[in-house]
Write an enzyme that holds these catalytic residues in place. Sequence first.
Site, PDB file in Angstrom:
ATOM      1  N   TYR A   1      -6.271  -8.466   7.993  1.00 22.81           N
ATOM      2  CA  TYR A   1      -7.697  -8.700   7.759  1.00 22.81           C
ATOM      3  C   TYR A   1      -8.529  -7.718   8.592  1.00 22.81           C
ATOM      4  O   TYR A   1      -9.525  -7.187   8.114  1.00 22.81           O
ATOM      5  CB  TYR A   1      -8.075 -10.138   8.119  1.00 22.81           C
TER       6      TYR A   1
ATOM      7  N   ASN B   1     -12.142 -14.796  -3.483  1.00 28.07           N
ATOM      8  CA  ASN B   1     -11.800 -13.869  -4.559  1.00 28.07           C
ATOM      9  C   ASN B   1     -11.560 -14.650  -5.857  1.00 28.07           C
ATOM     10  O   ASN B   1     -10.611 -15.433  -5.936  1.00 28.07           O
ATOM     11  CB  ASN B   1     -10.547 -13.078  -4.172  1.00 28.07           C
TER      12      ASN B   1
ATOM     13  N   CYS C   1      -5.589  -9.968  -3.375  1.00 24.64           N
ATOM     14  CA  CYS C   1      -5.800 -10.541  -2.046  1.00 24.64           C
ATOM     15  C   CYS C   1      -4.492 -11.002  -1.408  1.00 24.64           C
ATOM     16  O   CYS C   1      -4.436 -11.203  -0.191  1.00 24.64           O
ATOM     17  CB  CYS C   1      -6.817 -11.679  -2.112  1.00 24.64           C
ATOM     18  N   HIS C   2      -3.438 -11.144  -2.195  1.00 23.57           N
ATOM     19  CA  HIS C   2      -2.141 -11.540  -1.636  1.00 23.57           C
ATOM     20  C   HIS C   2      -1.542 -10.445  -0.745  1.00 23.57           C
ATOM     21  O   HIS C   2      -0.605 -10.713   0.000  1.00 23.57           O
ATOM     22  CB  HIS C   2      -1.154 -11.912  -2.757  1.00 23.57           C
TER      23      HIS C   2
ATOM     24  N   GLU D   1       6.390  -7.261  -6.324  1.00 23.14           N
ATOM     25  CA  GLU D   1       5.912  -5.885  -6.181  1.00 23.14           C
ATOM     26  C   GLU D   1       6.904  -4.997  -5.444  1.00 23.14           C
ATOM     27  O   GLU D   1       6.899  -3.779  -5.624  1.00 23.14           O
ATOM     28  CB  GLU D   1       4.558  -5.876  -5.475  1.00 23.14           C
TER      29      GLU D   1
END
Length: 170
Positions: free
Chosen positions: A98, A121, A129-130, A156
């Site tokens: 963050y 979000n 945002c993950h 991913e």
Amino acid sequence: MPDTRYTFLDTPIGALLLAGADERLRCIGFPTGKGAVTPRADWHRDDAAFAEARRQLSAYFEGRLTRFDLDLDPRGTPFQRAVWEELTCIPPGETISYGALARRIGRPSASRAVGAANGANPLPIVVPCHRVIGAAGSLTGFAGGLDTKKWLLALERGATSRVSEQLSLL
């Protein structure tokens, strides 16, 4: 104002709610958890809506797509929109803190506000945002739940079969 339409997309993490108007996606809701979104009474179900979003999200969950190209219509403050825009610059499978995200938008002391914007979000997964984690590298708050966050990052990184096996043991 155009009618809000919605549909659902079955995914490995559950049925996602997709909503918006004029094929512009405004909301993606998780099936459970604090990110669960249910259609409002004035929304209209249209299972033909958001065909391109459904196609791209399906390709993402199959590991064939890493970047989305969709018409989006998120609603938020200028600060939130700046955070959400920067989220789209984080490469798939990578994570940042963050604090690092706050520095990227030129607000180095705003890591808590960045966290709040992340939590607000309306388009998770598409606006990733993950990919934001705690300063110590820990997985922290996610509207779809930490197991979902872990699964998305593993997808991913090309390691979802192992994570799926772990989730089935829970």
